[in-house]
Write an enzyme that holds these catalytic residues in place. Structure first.
Site, PDB file in Angstrom:
ATOM      1  N   LYS A  96       1.223 -13.231  17.169  1.00  0.00           N
ATOM      2  CA  LYS A  96       2.304 -12.285  17.485  1.00  0.00           C
ATOM      3  C   LYS A  96       3.668 -12.904  17.157  1.00  0.00           C
ATOM      4  O   LYS A  96       4.565 -12.226  16.673  1.00  0.00           O
ATOM      5  CB  LYS A  96       2.240 -11.867  18.961  1.00  0.00           C
ATOM      6  CG  LYS A  96       1.093 -10.913  19.268  1.00  0.00           C
ATOM      7  CD  LYS A  96       1.256  -9.584  18.543  1.00  0.00           C
ATOM      8  CE  LYS A  96       0.114  -8.628  18.767  1.00  0.00           C
ATOM      9  NZ  LYS A  96       0.172  -7.432  17.922  1.00  0.00           N
ATOM     10  N   GLY A 122      -5.774   2.174  14.486  1.00  0.00           N
ATOM     11  CA  GLY A 122      -6.242   1.704  15.794  1.00  0.00           C
ATOM     12  C   GLY A 122      -6.054   2.787  16.852  1.00  0.00           C
ATOM     13  O   GLY A 122      -5.706   2.504  17.997  1.00  0.00           O
ATOM     14  N   GLY A 132      -8.110   2.843  20.416  1.00  0.00           N
ATOM     15  CA  GLY A 132      -7.938   1.783  21.407  1.00  0.00           C
ATOM     16  C   GLY A 132      -7.170   2.253  22.629  1.00  0.00           C
ATOM     17  O   GLY A 132      -6.846   3.437  22.773  1.00  0.00           O
ATOM     18  N   GLN A 133      -6.856   1.290  23.511  1.00  0.00           N
ATOM     19  CA  GLN A 133      -6.229   1.632  24.796  1.00  0.00           C
ATOM     20  C   GLN A 133      -4.879   2.332  24.588  1.00  0.00           C
ATOM     21  O   GLN A 133      -4.625   3.378  25.178  1.00  0.00           O
ATOM     22  CB  GLN A 133      -6.026   0.360  25.639  1.00  0.00           C
ATOM     23  CG  GLN A 133      -5.620   0.668  27.071  1.00  0.00           C
ATOM     24  CD  GLN A 133      -4.908  -0.497  27.766  1.00  0.00           C
ATOM     25  OE1 GLN A 133      -4.536  -1.472  27.133  1.00  0.00           O
ATOM     26  NE2 GLN A 133      -4.735  -0.384  29.058  1.00  0.00           N
ATOM     27  N   ASP A 175     -10.275   0.698   8.019  1.00  0.00           N
ATOM     28  CA  ASP A 175     -10.246  -0.713   8.371  1.00  0.00           C
ATOM     29  C   ASP A 175      -8.824  -1.230   8.128  1.00  0.00           C
ATOM     30  O   ASP A 175      -8.333  -1.186   6.998  1.00  0.00           O
ATOM     31  CB  ASP A 175     -11.270  -1.453   7.486  1.00  0.00           C
ATOM     32  CG  ASP A 175     -11.318  -2.940   7.781  1.00  0.00           C
ATOM     33  OD1 ASP A 175     -10.490  -3.426   8.581  1.00  0.00           O
ATOM     34  OD2 ASP A 175     -12.194  -3.615   7.185  1.00  0.00           O
ATOM     35  N   TYR A 201      -3.649 -15.588  19.882  1.00  0.00           N
ATOM     36  CA  TYR A 201      -3.017 -14.263  19.908  1.00  0.00           C
ATOM     37  C   TYR A 201      -1.492 -14.408  19.923  1.00  0.00           C
ATOM     38  O   TYR A 201      -0.785 -13.760  19.142  1.00  0.00           O
ATOM     39  CB  TYR A 201      -3.517 -13.532  21.152  1.00  0.00           C
ATOM     40  CG  TYR A 201      -2.897 -12.193  21.440  1.00  0.00           C
ATOM     41  CD1 TYR A 201      -3.066 -11.116  20.574  1.00  0.00           C
ATOM     42  CD2 TYR A 201      -2.180 -11.980  22.620  1.00  0.00           C
ATOM     43  CE1 TYR A 201      -2.525  -9.865  20.871  1.00  0.00           C
ATOM     44  CE2 TYR A 201      -1.647 -10.736  22.919  1.00  0.00           C
ATOM     45  CZ  TYR A 201      -1.811  -9.689  22.045  1.00  0.00           C
ATOM     46  OH  TYR A 201      -1.279  -8.465  22.351  1.00  0.00           O
ATOM     47  N   ASP A 229      -9.275   4.742  12.869  1.00  0.00           N
ATOM     48  CA  ASP A 229      -9.793   3.570  13.569  1.00  0.00           C
ATOM     49  C   ASP A 229     -10.992   3.064  12.787  1.00  0.00           C
ATOM     50  O   ASP A 229     -11.567   3.780  11.978  1.00  0.00           O
ATOM     51  CB  ASP A 229     -10.207   3.934  15.003  1.00  0.00           C
ATOM     52  CG  ASP A 229     -10.171   2.715  15.922  1.00  0.00           C
ATOM     53  OD1 ASP A 229      -9.225   2.594  16.725  1.00  0.00           O
ATOM     54  OD2 ASP A 229     -11.082   1.859  15.818  1.00  0.00           O
ATOM     55  N   ILE A 230     -11.382   1.832  13.078  1.00  0.00           N
ATOM     56  CA  ILE A 230     -12.544   1.265  12.382  1.00  0.00           C
ATOM     57  C   ILE A 230     -13.834   1.899  12.902  1.00  0.00           C
ATOM     58  O   ILE A 230     -14.867   1.875  12.247  1.00  0.00           O
ATOM     59  CB  ILE A 230     -12.575  -0.273  12.513  1.00  0.00           C
ATOM     60  CG1 ILE A 230     -13.553  -0.875  11.530  1.00  0.00           C
ATOM     61  CG2 ILE A 230     -12.882  -0.708  13.942  1.00  0.00           C
ATOM     62  CD1 ILE A 230     -13.205  -2.272  11.107  1.00  0.00           C
ATOM     63  N   ARG A 231     -13.740   2.493  14.114  1.00  0.00           N
ATOM     64  CA  ARG A 231     -14.932   3.150  14.660  1.00  0.00           C
ATOM     65  C   ARG A 231     -14.592   4.577  15.054  1.00  0.00           C
ATOM     66  O   ARG A 231     -13.447   4.896  15.350  1.00  0.00           O
ATOM     67  CB  ARG A 231     -15.466   2.380  15.871  1.00  0.00           C
ATOM     68  CG  ARG A 231     -14.493   2.350  17.019  1.00  0.00           C
ATOM     69  CD  ARG A 231     -14.870   1.316  18.059  1.00  0.00           C
ATOM     70  NE  ARG A 231     -13.696   0.931  18.816  1.00  0.00           N
ATOM     71  CZ  ARG A 231     -13.267   1.548  19.917  1.00  0.00           C
ATOM     72  NH1 ARG A 231     -13.935   2.577  20.406  1.00  0.00           N
ATOM     73  NH2 ARG A 231     -12.185   1.147  20.556  1.00  0.00           N
TER      74      ARG A 231
END
Ligand code: AKB
Length: 312
Positions: A147, A9, A12-13, A53, A143, A35-37
């Site tokens: 968590k 990941g 991401g942010q 993934d 979410y 990352d997945i992208r």
């Protein structure tokens, strides 16, 4: 054994800034970003990058073996607002990715795991002010449930299999490099972009909705800090409370007005208000400060200055 880090990941942010900081600390080739992208940032050009993934355990294992990975930072997750739209997808992603990584650690293929939890583990029955480390936790969002379940599993893998997993409960995070995606605290980033662009922001949370927040530099410092701490100092194996500041939309708006006096804020609440209403307003993080020396640096006004300077 030499340290080699895998970030899942990384586009991401948090992942973007974490990758940059870890590469600065340990060298570009020691930190494998995935990352997945594909990302168009320096993450891809400055060091190893793989499409990966987080749900695919075999693919993760292949990367771990190929790069001789010793630690994983699992930053892929579906955040609170998006998770309410896709409950099963969120549950599957948030839990499967965690199991994939915990399992690799259990099989001794990696030595250490970082997994982020969130203030979303708390719920409407939690004491909302100065929320203690150990308290009532009845999260009411998908979410938050994922968590909280994740925290229990981390502790279980530590107690049962000795997995060295470390975790912190992030508050809302604010940064200028990457936009957050799908969270309830996202307004606190967007407001700076809109302040510069339109001198106006329409908030989806009410003026007085106070939430725990943190500037990204502090969050990255905490993340690397807990991972670098001696094993014996990590006394909590579910997740540590972490705090820096608390503010509401009206207060950010006042902070922005010190730089852009004509800035205006308006309010149009949506479903995210209901989520925010179940989260604490402030967090007690004494245990993190005592156990592994956590200390925050940035206040709201300091952050506003940095955000506006850099977004300009
Ligand atoms: C969200 O709003 O979902 C996240 C979080 C507090 O974990 N930023």
């Amino acid at each position: 054994m030499k340290k080699r880090i895998l970030i899942i990941g990384a586009s991401g942010q948090i992942g973007t800034e974490l990758t940059a900081r870890l590469r600065k600390l340990y060298g570009n080739h020691k930190v494998v970003a995935t990352d997945i992208r594909e990302s168009d940032s320096t993450i891809v050009s400055e060091g190893p990058f793989e499409i990966l993934d987080a749900m695919d355990s075999e693919a993760i294992q292949d990367v771990v073996i190929q790069y001789e990975i010793t630690e994983i930072y699992l930053m892929a997750a579906m955040l609170s607002a998006t998770a309410e739209k896709f409950p099963m997808k969120a549950w599957n992603l948030n839990m499967t990715s965690l199991f994939n990584v915990l399992q690799l650690a259990k099989e001794n293929k990696i030595k250490k795991v970082f997994w982020p939890s969130s203030i979303a583990v708390f719920g409407p029955t939690t004491p909302p002010i100065n929320t203690p480390q150990n308290t009532i936790m009845e999260p009411s969002t998908v979410y938050g449930i994922s968590k909280q379940a994740g925290e229990r599993w981390c502790e279980y893998y530590f107690n049962r299999y000795g997995v060295d997993v470390r975790s912190i409960r992030y508050p809302g995070l604010i940064s200028y490099t990457t936009q957050p995606g799908g969270g309830t605290t996202d307004y606190a980033v967007d407001i700076y972009h809109k302040a510069l662009k339109h001198k106006k922001y329409i908030s989806f949370l009410s003026a007085k909705t106070t939430l725990p927040m943190m500037y990204m530099d502090d969050a990255i410092k905490a993340t690397i800090g807990i991972m670098e701490a001696p094993k014996e100092s990590i006394k909590i194996r579910n997740s540590y409370n972490l705090s820096a500041m608390s503010f509401n939309p009206e207060e950010v708006s006042e902070s922005i007005k010190k730089h852009i006096p004509e800035f205006e804020i308006d309010y149009k609440l949506d479903f995210r208000q209901k989520i925010a209403d179940t989260w604490p307003q402030s967090i007690n993080d004494d245990q993190a400060r005592k156990d592994w020396g956590w200390k925050h640096k940035f206040s709201l006004d300091e952050m506003t200055q940095i955000m506006l300077d850099n977004l300009r």
